[in-house]
Structures are given as C-alpha cells and as structure tokens.
Design a protein around this motif. Structure first.
Motif, short mmCIF file in Angstrom:
data_model
loop_
_atom_site.label_atom_id
_atom_site.label_comp_id
_atom_site.label_asym_id
_atom_site.label_seq_id
_atom_site.Cartn_x
_atom_site.Cartn_y
_atom_site.Cartn_z
N LYS A 1 3.27 12.03 2.81
CA LYS A 1 2.21 11.03 2.84
C LYS A 1 1.58 10.78 1.48
CE LYS A 1 -1.54 9.65 5.95
NZ LYS A 1 -2.33 10.01 7.15
N HIS A 2 1.62 11.77 0.60
CA HIS A 2 0.94 11.65 -0.69
C HIS A 2 1.82 11.94 -1.90
CE1 HIS A 2 -2.75 11.28 1.59
NE2 HIS A 2 -2.48 12.41 2.20
N ASP A 3 2.92 12.63 -1.71
CA ASP A 3 3.77 13.04 -2.83
C ASP A 3 5.22 13.06 -2.36
OD1 ASP A 3 4.36 14.04 -5.41
OD2 ASP A 3 4.41 16.09 -4.63
N PRO A 4 6.15 12.42 -3.08
CA PRO A 4 6.04 11.89 -4.44
C PRO A 4 5.50 10.45 -4.52
CG PRO A 4 8.28 11.64 -3.67
CD PRO A 4 7.54 12.35 -2.58
N VAL A 5 5.35 9.77 -3.38
CA VAL A 5 4.88 8.38 -3.37
C VAL A 5 3.42 8.33 -2.96
CG1 VAL A 5 5.21 6.07 -2.40
CG2 VAL A 5 7.20 7.55 -2.80
N GLN A 6 2.65 7.50 -3.62
CA GLN A 6 1.27 7.27 -3.21
C GLN A 6 1.24 6.03 -2.32
OE1 GLN A 6 -1.84 7.73 -6.22
NE2 GLN A 6 -0.29 8.51 -7.64
N PHE A 7 1.00 6.25 -1.03
CA PHE A 7 1.00 5.14 -0.07
C PHE A 7 -0.41 4.62 0.16
CE2 PHE A 7 4.95 7.35 1.17
CZ PHE A 7 5.82 6.28 1.24
N ALA A 8 -0.48 3.33 0.48
CA ALA A 8 -1.76 2.71 0.82
C ALA A 8 -1.50 1.63 1.86
CB ALA A 8 -2.42 2.10 -0.40
N ARG A 9 -2.47 1.47 2.75
CA ARG A 9 -2.38 0.37 3.71
C ARG A 9 -3.10 -0.83 3.11
NH1 ARG A 9 -4.38 0.27 10.06
NH2 ARG A 9 -3.23 -1.64 10.62
N GLY A 10 -2.45 -1.99 3.12
CA GLY A 10 -3.08 -3.13 2.50
C GLY A 10 -2.31 -4.41 2.71
N ASP A 11 -2.83 -5.46 2.13
CA ASP A 11 -2.38 -6.84 2.32
C ASP A 11 -1.80 -7.37 1.02
OD1 ASP A 11 -2.30 -9.62 2.66
OD2 ASP A 11 -4.04 -9.62 3.98
N ALA A 12 -0.64 -8.00 1.09
CA ALA A 12 0.01 -8.55 -0.10
C ALA A 12 -0.85 -9.60 -0.79
CB ALA A 12 1.36 -9.16 0.26
N LEU B 1 2.93 0.14 -0.42
CA LEU B 1 1.86 -0.51 0.33
C LEU B 1 2.45 -1.27 1.51
CD1 LEU B 1 -1.31 -2.22 -0.77
CD2 LEU B 1 0.38 -3.71 0.33
N ASP B 2 1.79 -1.16 2.66
CA ASP B 2 2.22 -1.91 3.84
C ASP B 2 1.01 -2.12 4.74
OD1 ASP B 2 5.31 -2.37 5.03
OD2 ASP B 2 3.71 -2.50 6.51
N GLN B 3 1.06 -3.18 5.55
CA GLN B 3 -0.04 -3.43 6.49
C GLN B 3 0.21 -2.74 7.83
OE1 GLN B 3 -0.70 -7.30 8.06
NE2 GLN B 3 1.44 -7.78 8.40
N SER B 4 1.44 -2.25 8.06
CA SER B 4 1.78 -1.63 9.33
C SER B 4 1.78 -0.10 9.20
CB SER B 4 3.17 -2.09 9.80
OG SER B 4 3.61 -1.31 10.89
N VAL B 5 0.82 0.53 9.82
CA VAL B 5 0.77 1.99 9.78
C VAL B 5 1.96 2.58 10.53
CG1 VAL B 5 -0.67 2.26 11.86
CG2 VAL B 5 -0.77 3.98 10.04
N HIS B 6 2.48 1.87 11.52
CA HIS B 6 3.64 2.37 12.28
C HIS B 6 4.88 2.43 11.40
CE1 HIS B 6 0.89 0.63 15.32
NE2 HIS B 6 1.20 1.72 15.98
N GLN B 7 5.05 1.43 10.53
CA GLN B 7 6.16 1.47 9.59
C GLN B 7 5.97 2.59 8.58
OE1 GLN B 7 8.86 -0.22 10.68
NE2 GLN B 7 9.02 -1.68 8.99
N MET B 8 4.75 2.72 8.05
CA MET B 8 4.50 3.74 7.03
C MET B 8 4.64 5.15 7.58
SD MET B 8 1.61 2.40 4.36
CE MET B 8 0.30 2.19 5.56
N GLU B 9 4.37 5.34 8.87
CA GLU B 9 4.56 6.67 9.45
C GLU B 9 6.01 7.12 9.32
OE1 GLU B 9 3.07 6.14 13.39
OE2 GLU B 9 1.01 6.68 12.86
#
Length: 206
Positions: free
Chosen positions: A89-100, A73-81
């Motif tokens: 984007k979906h496998d093997p890790v399930q990513f989500a954008r969000g707030d701690a 999980l991260d709030q920065s889509v640029h980092q997650m890209e």
C-alpha cells in the motif's frame, strides 16, 4: 457523452470489473504493448513518475522496472486494493485516491505522467490533460493510452454511447488544446485486434 463518462458510474463499474480485470486485461492490453508504450518515453533511473488511473497496477509494475520513484492514483478503491495486494500500500509505490481532473499534487512535481485505460472515462479530457501539464515539469513527458475509434460507423455510435473513443486527429486536437508539443501517436493492440489502442506521447513546453 457516454454513460461511463460519469465519475459515479465509472466507480460503480470498476467495483465489479476489479474482480476480473487482471484476467480480462491481457486480451486488450498486454505486457508486450505496455513495454512498447513505455519505450516511447525517456524514463531515467530516479525520475518521478505518476501513473494516473493506475487501477490494479499493471502499468505501474512496468514503470517500476525503469524507476523506483513511482506514484499511482485512481478513483476506484476497489481497483487499488488489487494493486496494493501486488505491490503493497505504501512501498515501493505511493498510492493515492484522486481525480484526473483535480490531481492532488503540486505544480511541476513529476518528470513523466502515464495514463492507460483511463481517458475514456474522463468527462472533460482536455481539462485532465491541462492538469497533467500543470503537475509535470517543463519539458516533461505525458503518455496516454485510450481506445481507438472503430472504423465502422455503427460500431462508432455504440462505442460513443458507452465512453470516449477517438482517433489520432482528435488526440492531436485534445493535446494541442491542452498546450503540449512534440505530439506523437502510435496504434497498438494484440494480434487479434492490432489497432484497438491509440497511444499518444507528448511534451510539456519548456
């Protein structure tokens, strides 16, 4: 409160830092430090692990060596890209954008929660730690890596003007206030700055 302990400013900061993050990060937080920190946790194969503030996926990669059930999980889509480019984007890790401070997960969802290089940007660290305790299972572990407080008073003032820096006493206070037990701290860093990071591991009450 430091200038980057503001979610909008932090997102803007990481929009640009994401371009060079993986080149800069090894000088501050390297694989050897990551592995030592992961070794503080009792991660078993199949455990459900959440990486809060996963960024470009550096810690996520290490966690995947212990269990295949990792969420990022991260709030920065640029980092997650950057993480998506490495891991998908979906496998093997399930990513989500969000707030701690407002995790998009159900109560008692994870066996372990990890967060490295994120707490320094949280406006309300104890609120986030309580949210971690909500989504980790009873008796589950939480580990947070943050910047150790500089010893020089002038450096402390400069650091605090930018983001959160803290020592083991402050970490004790935050984790205790958030309701954790078995709190353990360890200082880590690369050879040129051996105590730059403070790593805190703790357990949620049973």
């Amino acid at each position: 409160m430091g200038v980057l302990e503001n979610k909008r400013r932090a997102r803007l900061f990481y929009k640009y830092l994401s371009q060079v993050y993986d080149r800069v990060n090894p000088f501050i937080w390297n694989e050897e430090m990551r592995e030592e920190a992961i070794g503080m946790l009792d991660i078993e194969e199949g455990d459900r692990v959440l990486d809060v503030g996963c960024g470009t996926g550096f810690a996520t990669e290490g966690l995947l060596e212990r269990t295949e059930n990792v969420h990022g999980l991260d709030q920065s889509v640029h980092q997650m890209e950057k993480a998506w480019a490495k891991l998908g984007k979906h496998d093997p890790v399930q990513f989500a954008r969000g707030d701690a401070e407002r995790l998009p997960y159900q109560t008692d969802s994870f066996d372990v929660i990890w967060s490295s290089g994120s707490i320094e940007y949280w406006p309300h660290p104890v609120t986030a730690l309580r949210e971690f305790r909500r989504v980790v299972k009873p008796g589950g572990q939480v580990l947070v890596v943050g910047p150790n407080n500089p010893k020089n008073s002038l450096a402390q003032k400069v650091a605090d003007a930018i983001m959160l820096f803290y020592d083991d006493e402050e970490a004790d206070r935050m984790f205790s206030e958030a309701g954790y037990e078995a709190i353990e701290h360890r200082l880590m860093g690369p050879s040129h700055k051996p105590n730059i990071a403070i790593v805190t591991a703790a357990r949620a009450p049973e």
